[in-house]
Design a protein around this motif. Structure first.
Motif, PDB file in Angstrom:
ATOM      1  N   HIS A 102      71.016  56.096 -44.532  1.00  0.00           N
ATOM      2  CA  HIS A 102      71.959  57.189 -44.222  1.00  0.00           C
ATOM      3  C   HIS A 102      71.910  58.278 -45.282  1.00  0.00           C
ATOM      4  O   HIS A 102      72.047  59.463 -44.976  1.00  0.00           O
ATOM      5  N   LEU A 103      71.742  57.870 -46.526  1.00  0.00           N
ATOM      6  CA  LEU A 103      71.724  58.827 -47.643  1.00  0.00           C
ATOM      7  C   LEU A 103      70.342  59.444 -47.843  1.00  0.00           C
ATOM      8  O   LEU A 103      70.111  60.185 -48.800  1.00  0.00           O
ATOM      9  N   GLU A 104      69.416  59.114 -46.926  1.00  0.00           N
ATOM     10  CA  GLU A 104      68.038  59.627 -46.948  1.00  0.00           C
ATOM     11  C   GLU A 104      67.297  59.244 -48.222  1.00  0.00           C
ATOM     12  O   GLU A 104      66.414  59.968 -48.688  1.00  0.00           O
ATOM     13  N   MET A 105      67.669  58.081 -48.780  1.00  0.00           N
ATOM     14  CA  MET A 105      66.923  57.521 -49.913  1.00  0.00           C
ATOM     15  C   MET A 105      65.904  56.552 -49.288  1.00  0.00           C
ATOM     16  O   MET A 105      66.034  55.328 -49.359  1.00  0.00           O
ATOM     17  N   ILE A 106      64.912  57.140 -48.632  1.00  0.00           N
ATOM     18  CA  ILE A 106      64.048  56.388 -47.714  1.00  0.00           C
ATOM     19  C   ILE A 106      63.280  55.271 -48.428  1.00  0.00           C
ATOM     20  O   ILE A 106      63.179  54.150 -47.919  1.00  0.00           O
ATOM     21  N   GLU A 107      62.737  55.577 -49.588  1.00  0.00           N
ATOM     22  CA  GLU A 107      61.938  54.570 -50.292  1.00  0.00           C
ATOM     23  C   GLU A 107      62.785  53.357 -50.675  1.00  0.00           C
ATOM     24  O   GLU A 107      62.384  52.203 -50.518  1.00  0.00           O
ATOM     25  N   LYS A 108      64.004  53.650 -51.167  1.00  0.00           N
ATOM     26  CA  LYS A 108      64.904  52.563 -51.567  1.00  0.00           C
ATOM     27  C   LYS A 108      65.342  51.766 -50.338  1.00  0.00           C
ATOM     28  O   LYS A 108      65.449  50.541 -50.382  1.00  0.00           O
ATOM     29  N   ALA A 109      65.610  52.466 -49.246  1.00  0.00           N
ATOM     30  CA  ALA A 109      66.015  51.798 -47.996  1.00  0.00           C
ATOM     31  C   ALA A 109      64.916  50.836 -47.540  1.00  0.00           C
ATOM     32  O   ALA A 109      65.193  49.694 -47.146  1.00  0.00           O
ATOM     33  N   ALA A 110      63.662  51.292 -47.607  1.00  0.00           N
ATOM     34  CA  ALA A 110      62.534  50.449 -47.192  1.00  0.00           C
ATOM     35  C   ALA A 110      62.411  49.217 -48.080  1.00  0.00           C
ATOM     36  O   ALA A 110      62.164  48.101 -47.601  1.00  0.00           O
ATOM     37  N   GLN A 111      62.602  49.432 -49.369  1.00  0.00           N
ATOM     38  CA  GLN A 111      62.515  48.317 -50.331  1.00  0.00           C
ATOM     39  C   GLN A 111      63.575  47.255 -50.026  1.00  0.00           C
ATOM     40  O   GLN A 111      63.284  46.046 -49.995  1.00  0.00           O
ATOM     41  N   TYR A 112      64.807  47.693 -49.760  1.00  0.00           N
ATOM     42  CA  TYR A 112      65.904  46.761 -49.471  1.00  0.00           C
ATOM     43  C   TYR A 112      65.718  46.103 -48.110  1.00  0.00           C
ATOM     44  O   TYR A 112      66.047  44.928 -47.920  1.00  0.00           O
ATOM     45  N   CYS A 113      65.171  46.864 -47.158  1.00  0.00           N
ATOM     46  CA  CYS A 113      64.902  46.297 -45.835  1.00  0.00           C
ATOM     47  C   CYS A 113      63.853  45.183 -45.949  1.00  0.00           C
ATOM     48  O   CYS A 113      64.021  44.100 -45.373  1.00  0.00           O
ATOM     49  N   HIS A 114      62.817  45.431 -46.725  1.00  0.00           N
ATOM     50  CA  HIS A 114      61.762  44.436 -46.910  1.00  0.00           C
ATOM     51  C   HIS A 114      62.318  43.161 -47.556  1.00  0.00           C
ATOM     52  O   HIS A 114      62.043  42.039 -47.107  1.00  0.00           O
ATOM     53  N   THR A 115      63.137  43.347 -48.601  1.00  0.00           N
ATOM     54  CA  THR A 115      63.727  42.188 -49.289  1.00  0.00           C
ATOM     55  C   THR A 115      64.638  41.412 -48.345  1.00  0.00           C
ATOM     56  O   THR A 115      64.636  40.177 -48.326  1.00  0.00           O
ATOM     57  N   THR A 116      65.415  42.135 -47.540  1.00  0.00           N
ATOM     58  CA  THR A 116      66.312  41.489 -46.564  1.00  0.00           C
ATOM     59  C   THR A 116      65.514  40.636 -45.584  1.00  0.00           C
ATOM     60  O   THR A 116      65.853  39.476 -45.316  1.00  0.00           O
ATOM     61  N   LEU A 117      64.446  41.209 -45.049  1.00  0.00           N
ATOM     62  CA  LEU A 117      63.617  40.485 -44.081  1.00  0.00           C
ATOM     63  C   LEU A 117      63.010  39.224 -44.698  1.00  0.00           C
ATOM     64  O   LEU A 117      62.985  38.161 -44.077  1.00  0.00           O
ATOM     65  N   LYS A 118      62.535  39.335 -45.933  1.00  0.00           N
ATOM     66  CA  LYS A 118      61.962  38.167 -46.619  1.00  0.00           C
ATOM     67  C   LYS A 118      63.007  37.073 -46.798  1.00  0.00           C
ATOM     68  O   LYS A 118      62.763  35.894 -46.561  1.00  0.00           O
ATOM     69  N   ARG A 119      64.216  37.476 -47.204  1.00  0.00           N
ATOM     70  CA  ARG A 119      65.282  36.505 -47.454  1.00  0.00           C
ATOM     71  C   ARG A 119      65.768  35.869 -46.147  1.00  0.00           C
ATOM     72  O   ARG A 119      66.083  34.688 -46.109  1.00  0.00           O
TER      73      ARG A 119
END
Length: 502
Positions: A102-119
């Motif tokens: 939402h805050l358009e911090m796209i790189e950080k969003a992708a990083q957190y999305c990847h970690t979420t999926l792994k977990r």
């Protein structure tokens, strides 16, 4: 109430930790769902910091809040506590990914999305369809960064996990027609992500390999082949560790899926064809659901991607006749769709198709001219073919330009930014096409030259009147100025030749 402070005073960190982390976590989720993104960010980042601090200082699974209402013999095992604690933290990361998006911090969003999926895979806390869609969506982020290995890994994992959807007993037992329809749609959406992957990989390879006139550069090709062997093995080893999803069983299935398509730039026709065929299979899969009857826009976009796959594959093909056949396949898939489209309701798509059809006929005409130049003398069949392709290209460019006219059929004095380059390129190509028409009739030749001059002159005059337009058509403008200087002299010479006959 500062539960962390109270519990630490009592010397029991494990009692407090689940409370102190779940509180900002729940508040963060609440504010996130209310679209109060900044407030949600504060609470969720606080929950993340508390988790990291607790794991550093203690590391043992804390009491779950529900345990305070349980008899001693009903209390959870350490394993169950750990699972619940980690699940809560996964929720934190999941919502932080949304917040950063939402805050358009796209790189950080992708990083957190990847970690979420792994977990989620690690702790078996996921719904297969939702997980697969999120992984496929994440692949498109990696695609935008040209991280093809990571993008392929996400898509391969999406396929593997999606295949579990039919094995989940809970809701599947009472599956309705709508559930089945939803599953088919999600599968088609993942297929579309695969199409984009194959298309982007081919297009990126083309950019690396093309020379200054858009043809394949053989020297560059040899250089890249030598360089690839040296670099790729080392690069893959280092990056793979960071992106792998899932347990060993899932990893094996994902790796098997990855082996079906390359993640390195194709450097010759055979390599490009293998990627093309994978993309084409996913085109068929996506079209099974997104049919023209009910999903007009989606269906056309998929067909346009299919056409783009043929276009980029043609770049790798050395044989001009085979290239022509690939472009003809594009025509065969685009023309029927355009013919059935009502521009009143689908103006933008209609313009896209007009321009693409014009460009495709233009490329075919150029190829036929190149084939003709290899002959000792142009035969009537080749001349007829060149003229036919040129006239069809002109037809579609003119249709595109006509679509820009107002209801009174007047062409705009100043073009909008989004159509400026396409309109100017269309004018430039029409000018060039009239110059390519072959005729033995001198008067007709003069007419074609005059029409060609008018289109070139339009470009030059427009850029003089609107200097901001120059940046959009620098190459075309330079050539147009040259032709505006040369054509009148050529026309005079032709008139002088024809003078006794006119």
């Amino acid at each position: 109430l500062n539960t962390r402070h109270v519990a630490e005073k009592n010397g029991d960190k494990t009692v407090c930790s689940q409370f102190s982390i779940s509180r900002p976590n729940n508040l963060g989720i609440l504010w996130s769902e209310r679209d109060e993104i900044k407030t949600a960010q504060t609470y969720l980042e606080s929950a993340e910091a508390l988790y990291n601090q607790y794991m550093k200082e203690d590391g043992n699974p804390p009491l779950d809040p529900s345990e305070h209402f349980m008899a001693e013999e009903e209390k959870l095992t350490d394993q169950e506590r750990s699972k619940r604690f980690e699940k809560a933290y996964t929720h934190t990361l999941y919502y932080l990914a949304q917040v950063y998006q939402h805050l358009e911090m796209i790189e950080k969003a992708a990083q957190y999305c990847h970690t979420t999926l792994k977990r989620q895979l690690e702790y078996s806390g996921y719904y297969p369809v939702e997980w697969a869609l999120n992984a496929a969506t994440l692949s498109q982020y990696y695609l935008s960064k040209q991280c093809f290995m990571e993008s392929r890994h996400c898509l391969a994992a999406a396929n593997v996990i999606f295949s579990q959807a039919g094995q989940v007993p809970s809701a599947e037992d009472n599956e309705t027609d709508q559930d089945q329809q939803d599953l088919r749609q999600r599968k088609a959406e993942i297929a579309r992500c695969w199409i984009k992957y194959c298309l982007n990989l081919l297009q990126s390879a083309r950019k690396l390999l093309e020379d200054n006139i858009g043809e394949l550069d053989p020297d560059r090709q040899l250089e890249l082949k030598a360089q690839r062997k040296k670099e790729e093995d080392e690069k893959e080893k280092g990056r793979k560790k960071a992106v792998l999803f899932g347990t060993s069983d899932i990893c094996d299935s994902v790796l098997a899926m990855e082996e079906k398509v390359s993640s390195v730039y194709p450097l010759d026709f055979q390599e490009a064809r293998e990627i093309f065929l994978v993309g084409q299979n996913y085109v068929q899969e996506a079209k099974e659901f997104f049919q023209v009857d009910g999903y007009v826009t989606d269906h056309i976009e998929i067909v346009q991607d299919h056409s783009a796959l043929f276009k980029v594959l043609a770049f790798f093909e050395e044989d001009y006749e085979r290239r022509c056949k690939m472009h003809k396949r594009r025509i065969d898939m685009l023309e029927p769709i355009y013919a059935d489209l009502n521009p009143q309701y689908y103006l933008l798509i209609s313009r896209q198709l007009q321009f693409e059809l014009a460009d495709t006929y233009y490329e075919m005409m150029d190829l036929k001219v190149a084939i003709g130049n290899r002959l000792e003398e142009l035969d009537s069949h080749t001349i007829k073919k060149i003229n036919s392709l040129a006239q069809l290209a002109i037809k579609y460019y003119e249709l595109f330009l006509d679509s820009l006219r107002n209801p009174d059929k007047v062409f705009p004095e100043e073009l909008e930014e989004d159509v400026l380059r396409p309109a100017m390129v269309a004018k430039f190509h029409i000018a060039r096409l009239y110059g390519k028409l072959i005729t033995s009739d001198g008067k007709k030749q003069l007419e074609n030259m005059q029409t060609s001059l008018e289109y070139y002159t339009f470009l030059v005059d427009y850029c003089e009147k609107y200097p901001d337009a120059v940046h959009a058509v620098e190459t075309e403008l330079e050539l147009s100025k040259e032709m505006v200087g040369l054509l009148p002299t050529r026309m005079e010479r032709l008139r002088a030749k024809l003078c006794p006959f006119i």
